[in-house]
Scaffold this motif. Sequence first.
Motif, PDB file in Angstrom:
ATOM      1  N   SER A 325       0.826  -1.202   0.000  1.00 38.15           N
ATOM      2  CA  SER A 325       0.000   0.000   0.000  1.00 38.15           C
ATOM      3  C   SER A 325       0.864   1.257   0.000  1.00 38.15           C
ATOM      4  N   PRO A 330      -2.715   1.580   6.051  1.00 37.76           N
ATOM      5  CA  PRO A 330      -3.796   1.359   5.086  1.00 37.76           C
ATOM      6  C   PRO A 330      -5.054   0.789   5.742  1.00 37.76           C
ATOM      7  N   ASP A 335      -8.660   0.867  -0.886  1.00 40.68           N
ATOM      8  CA  ASP A 335      -7.361   1.492  -1.157  1.00 40.68           C
ATOM      9  C   ASP A 335      -7.341   2.892  -0.575  1.00 40.68           C
TER      10      ASP A 335
END
Length: 440
Positions: A325, A330, A335
């Motif tokens: 990430s 994260p 995302d």
Amino acid sequence: MPLELLTDRRVETAKPSAGQDRFELRDTKVRGLELRIGKREGSKTWALLYTRQTDGRVRRVTIGPYPEIGLAEARRRALGFKVNIESGADPATGIQESNAAPTFKELSDEWIRIHGPSKGAKSLSDNVSMLRRHILPVIGAKMAHDVTKRDVLRLLDLVALKADARLGKKSLAARKTRDVPVLDTARQLSHRPARVYEVIRAIYRWAISRDILAIDPTFGMKPPLKKERPRERALTSEEIKQFWTRLGDTPLTEGVKLALRLALVTAQRIGEVSNIVKTELALHGPTPIWSLPAERSKNREGHRIPLSPLAVRLIKEAQALSGESKFLFPSPKDDASIGSGAATKGMQRARPTFDLADFRVHDLRRTAATGMAELGFNPYTISLVLNHISARTGTITSAVYVKYSYDKEKREALESWGRRLEELVGAVIGLETVIPAAAP
């Protein structure tokens, strides 16, 4: 046309004389305010006479019907119109075009769209949350120019009665059974109406400045609280150890735990820590640093945070957990980063485990600042570490001419603070030796 100091009794009993279709009473207390009284069923309407600044024409704007609008409210609204007229507004034209006027929700959406990019992410998120949870359900569907002072006061009363969504029933029950003071909760609730009021006032002032509306219903209103008392909570040395050790016993994810610890070590805001992008970090070499971009800082000022050895250690642990990430912390769902909400809500859930009275996430930042002060660092250096805009732009000299980053001074303060934390929690984080703190 009679000029007199109007009273409630005079307004109530006024009526046309025999043979008159209509007549007006003009108030001497608020110049231009008049009560227009019609013959048919004794209809009474408030209006304001004024001179338009652009061409000197005398104009009349309708304020509203009596008795729905009493004398005191008519005077208040007339004064509000007069303030805007002095700034060049033409309220009569605005009323004539009211069919095209926005609802309050449409007005607030436009305010967010135009004004939002100039606000910090946390501030914007708070404004949107207050609109969604408190303001729009009450006045969102009303035409923006129809919202009255009474509407705003009723809304603020409703806000004051609402329970704090951040403290669920279980959390409140835990506080009571553990005999933990609930003063912090009461303080949050008592100040929330003031913040809601500030958002409504800001939207209306913005609308008037853009010539969207002619009057502000918050004009003449006193804020629910004149001044919010700043928090003073900072953890003691024993409480720092308690926070650090018991954090490991909480059900929070490892990423959230590391973000909370890093916030304490770096003295930065939890929202700025939890949203770190890996490209902001330069860990190699003798002077590792975190470069916070302006668009991510609360005050929209770029900030360089020197990283102590303890901060670097925590960041490397987070890097190992974050995988590919681009974010240091994260979110497991998409995302994106975990955001400040994960740490704030996590702290609320884990409050019984910490067993620290009246403790919030932002207190970590105050604790770090207090710790650096105890180590002998001056307030100016600490303000630079905290990225307080007053320290960077307090004078024309510092704002315009001084472009020195103060990395050296900030590094000394943060590394000394890091060593102090190692002394307090070294055994917990597995440090074999404790480095003595250097004098500033």
